[in-house]
Structure formats: structure tokens, C-alpha cells
Design a protein around this motif. Structure first.
Motif, PDB file in Angstrom:
ATOM      1  N   UNK A   1       0.848  -1.199   0.000  1.00  0.00           N
ATOM      2  CA  UNK A   1       0.000   0.000   0.000  1.00  0.00           C
ATOM      3  C   UNK A   1       0.877   1.240   0.000  1.00  0.00           C
ATOM      4  N   UNK A   2       0.556   2.170  -0.876  1.00  0.00           N
ATOM      5  CA  UNK A   2       1.277   3.442  -0.901  1.00  0.00           C
ATOM      6  C   UNK A   2       0.625   4.421   0.067  1.00  0.00           C
ATOM      7  N   UNK A   3       1.464   5.242   0.700  1.00  0.00           N
ATOM      8  CA  UNK A   3       0.956   6.209   1.668  1.00  0.00           C
ATOM      9  C   UNK A   3       1.659   7.538   1.491  1.00  0.00           C
ATOM     10  N   UNK A   4       0.858   8.602   1.404  1.00  0.00           N
ATOM     11  CA  UNK A   4       1.428   9.942   1.300  1.00  0.00           C
ATOM     12  C   UNK A   4       2.003  10.395   2.637  1.00  0.00           C
TER      13      UNK A   4
ATOM     14  N   UNK B   1       6.952   8.209   5.794  1.00  0.00           N
ATOM     15  CA  UNK B   1       8.263   8.778   5.472  1.00  0.00           C
ATOM     16  C   UNK B   1       9.284   7.695   5.162  1.00  0.00           C
ATOM     17  N   UNK B   2       8.959   6.462   5.542  1.00  0.00           N
ATOM     18  CA  UNK B   2       9.835   5.334   5.266  1.00  0.00           C
ATOM     19  C   UNK B   2       8.974   4.070   5.177  1.00  0.00           C
TER      20      UNK B   2
ATOM     21  N   UNK C   1       4.704   7.166  -1.062  1.00  0.00           N
ATOM     22  CA  UNK C   1       4.355   7.345  -2.479  1.00  0.00           C
ATOM     23  C   UNK C   1       5.563   7.745  -3.312  1.00  0.00           C
ATOM     24  N   UNK C   2       6.406   8.579  -2.768  1.00  0.00           N
ATOM     25  CA  UNK C   2       7.543   9.104  -3.535  1.00  0.00           C
ATOM     26  C   UNK C   2       8.642   8.064  -3.736  1.00  0.00           C
ATOM     27  N   UNK C   3       8.621   6.978  -2.918  1.00  0.00           N
ATOM     28  CA  UNK C   3       9.682   5.970  -3.009  1.00  0.00           C
ATOM     29  C   UNK C   3       9.196   4.648  -3.590  1.00  0.00           C
TER      30      UNK C   3
ATOM     31  N   UNK D   1      11.438   2.608  -5.789  1.00  0.00           N
ATOM     32  CA  UNK D   1      12.747   2.266  -5.248  1.00  0.00           C
ATOM     33  C   UNK D   1      12.689   1.266  -4.102  1.00  0.00           C
ATOM     34  N   UNK D   2      11.496   0.908  -3.661  1.00  0.00           N
ATOM     35  CA  UNK D   2      11.353   0.004  -2.524  1.00  0.00           C
ATOM     36  C   UNK D   2      11.081  -1.421  -3.015  1.00  0.00           C
ATOM     37  N   UNK D   3      11.847  -2.362  -2.511  1.00  0.00           N
ATOM     38  CA  UNK D   3      11.640  -3.784  -2.788  1.00  0.00           C
ATOM     39  C   UNK D   3      10.895  -4.393  -1.603  1.00  0.00           C
ATOM     40  N   UNK D   4       9.579  -4.643  -1.722  1.00  0.00           N
ATOM     41  CA  UNK D   4       8.810  -5.153  -0.583  1.00  0.00           C
ATOM     42  C   UNK D   4       9.357  -6.461  -0.027  1.00  0.00           C
ATOM     43  N   UNK D   5       9.820  -7.349  -0.924  1.00  0.00           N
ATOM     44  CA  UNK D   5      10.383  -8.609  -0.439  1.00  0.00           C
ATOM     45  C   UNK D   5      11.579  -8.358   0.476  1.00  0.00           C
ATOM     46  N   UNK D   6      12.414  -7.376   0.099  1.00  0.00           N
ATOM     47  CA  UNK D   6      13.594  -7.068   0.903  1.00  0.00           C
ATOM     48  C   UNK D   6      13.191  -6.461   2.239  1.00  0.00           C
ATOM     49  N   UNK D   7      12.144  -5.629   2.229  1.00  0.00           N
ATOM     50  CA  UNK D   7      11.660  -5.039   3.487  1.00  0.00           C
ATOM     51  C   UNK D   7      11.212  -6.141   4.440  1.00  0.00           C
ATOM     52  N   UNK D   8      10.462  -7.108   3.924  1.00  0.00           N
ATOM     53  CA  UNK D   8       9.985  -8.207   4.754  1.00  0.00           C
ATOM     54  C   UNK D   8      11.139  -9.088   5.215  1.00  0.00           C
ATOM     55  N   UNK D   9      12.068  -9.358   4.322  1.00  0.00           N
ATOM     56  CA  UNK D   9      13.207 -10.204   4.682  1.00  0.00           C
ATOM     57  C   UNK D   9      14.033  -9.566   5.792  1.00  0.00           C
ATOM     58  N   UNK D  10      14.101  -8.252   5.785  1.00  0.00           N
ATOM     59  CA  UNK D  10      14.866  -7.555   6.814  1.00  0.00           C
ATOM     60  C   UNK D  10      14.227  -7.601   8.178  1.00  0.00           C
ATOM     61  N   UNK D  11      12.946  -7.981   8.233  1.00  0.00           N
ATOM     62  CA  UNK D  11      12.227  -8.076   9.516  1.00  0.00           C
ATOM     63  C   UNK D  11      11.522  -9.425   9.626  1.00  0.00           C
TER      64      UNK D  11
END
Length: 253
Positions: free
Chosen positions: A28-31, A34-35, A51-53, A56-66
Motif C-alpha cells: 500500500x502506498x501512503x502519502x 516517510x519510510x 508514495x515518492x519511493x 525504489x522500494x523492494x517489498x520482499x527485501x523489506x519483509x526479509x529484513x524483519x
């Protein structure tokens, strides 16, 4: 929080593998964001990205990091859902209100009310017709909670020597708190306490009134609580152990 079952499909069909477990998720994108962040709720796992990123954001990587945190939240939510009671909102359903199981009936009446003498929750047919059983029931509970909280505060505040410090009583819909006390003396209490035993509801009121004398949780604060609720520890522990039984619907988890 979480509640996604292994292998379940998310809204947009995304899946990833975390420590050997298949996790369905949505993005989900959010205005306002901030991160990137991760929301784990009963409806599923969501990666929220600014929204602005987005590109550039890899959701799989975000999940893998947590990964460990996500899997722990999923497991905790699964356990909570197992403990949570099945809820029904129409005629014939029963709810634990102020220490007794009370049956819902729908009647032609001016307003909805909890009838303690008959152990009934009397919903006004006109309100049900305008909204739905669930909405009418929630409104009835909120109004009943308001009256109960105000009655308790009116009785306890003078006894605890804080009658002049009470700035009012608000009925709130907090997901993670049973009560709070603002700097101006306003007590905010969670209406779902209506589903708890009366002694537990009373403990929360005592707790918040005690904050009008001590704003911290020092030994002095707990001595004030103990002076007006000798079994406060048992009541506190009951809330911790049975919180998931006080849900109104799945969104409370």
C-alpha cells in the motif's frame, strides 16, 4: 499484528518466503509515510511504502529484513484468534455484559438498552433497520459503558479525594489501552470494559483516578490503588490474561 495463514493469498497476489514459511502480503502506498513499514493485522501482512519511493522500494527485501518479527507477529495473532470468541450480533446471540450473559432481542422501542433485571440486550428495531445489528449493538454498548463509567467515577472520585480534579469522562475506542488520564484530568476509558467482570472495570477506573494523585507508576501510586482495590493485582492479571475475550469484532485483534 498478524493473522495470515500460511499459503493464503493476499489482495494483490504477492507472496514471499521468510525462514521457510510462505507469507502472503500486499503493498500500500501512503502519502503520510516517510519510510517503508510493515503492518501485520488480522486482514493480512501489508508493506506500506511512501508514495515518492514506490519504485525504489523492494517489498520482499523489506519483509526479509524483519523476517523474525513478522513471523512472531503472525504466530501471536494466530494464538489470539484461537482464544477470541466467535461473535454474533443478531437476535438470540449472547454477550457477557457487566458480569452476566445477556441475550440480544430486537423490539419496537425508543432506544436500545441493557436490561440487567431480565439479562437482555434490548435493541431498538428502528436503529437496527437504519444501520445493522452490529452497529446498533455497538452503539448500545458505548452508551451503556458511558453511563457505567460516569456512575463509577462519581462514586469513587470523592472516596479517593480527587473529585475536584476530574475533568470529565470520555468513552474511547482504543485498540491497545483500557484507560488513560490526561493532564487536564479527563479520564478516557475503553468501552469494551463493559464486557469484563464489574470488579475489573472498577479496577481500571480506580487506576485512572489514582493518576490524578500520582502521574507515574511508583510504589506510592500502587499504594493508592491498593487502598481502594485490595485485589488490584488479580484484576490487572485478569485483563492481561483475558483481553482477547473482550473483542467486539476481528478488527480489535
Amino acid at each position: 499484528m498478524s493473522g495470515v495463514r500460511n499459503g493464503a493469498e493476499s489482495a494483490d497476489g504477492r507472496e514471499t518466503v521468510l525462514s521457510g514459511e510462505c507469507v502472503a502480503y500486499s503493498v500500500r502506498e501512503s502519502a503520510r509515510a516517510s519510510r517503508p513499514r510493515i503492518d501485520v493485522r488480522p486482514a493480512g501482512v501489508t508493506v506500506v511504502v511512501p508514495e515518492t519511493d514506490r519504485s525504489r522500494v523492494d517489498p520482499d527485501a523489506v519483509l526479509a529484513g524483519h523476517a523474525e518479527w513478522v513471523l512472531e507477529k503472525r504466530a501471536a495473532m494466530a494464538a489470539r484468534r484461537e482464544r477470541a470468541p466467535d461473535r454474533a450480533y443478531g437476535p438470540g446471540a449472547t454477550w457477557p455484559v457487566l458480569g452476566a450473559e445477556r441475550e440480544i432481542v430486537v423490539e419496537r422501542r425508543r432506544s436500545s438498552t441493557v436490561d440487567r433485571d431480565a439479562d437482555l440486550i434490548r435493541l431498538a428495531r428502528s436503529h437496527v433497520d437504519r444501520t445493522a445489528h452490529k452497529r446498533a449493538l455497538e452503539y448500545c454498548f458505548r452508551e451503556t459503558a458511558r453511563a457505567e463509567f460516569e456512575r463509577r467515577v462519581d462514586a469513587l472520585a470523592p472516596e479517593m479525594g480527587v473529585a475536584d480534579a476530574v475533568g470529565g469522562v470520555e468513552v474511547r475506542n482504543q485498540r491497545t489501552r483500557w484507560g488513560s488520564c490526561s493532564s487536564n484530568g479527563t479520564l478516557s476509558l475503553n468501552w469494551r470494559l463493559l464486557l469484563a467482570p464489574p470488579a475489573v472495570l472498577r479496577y481500571v477506573v480506580v487506576h485512572e483516578l489514582a493518576h490524578l494523585r500520582k502521574r507515574d507508576h511508583s510504589d506510592a501510586f500502587w499504594r493508592i490503588v491498593a487502598a481502594h482495590d485490595t485485589e488490584w493485582e488479580r484484576h490487572r492479571d485478569w485483563l492481561r490474561e483475558h483481553a482477547d475475550e473482550l473483542i467486539f469484532d476481528e478488527s480489535d485483534l
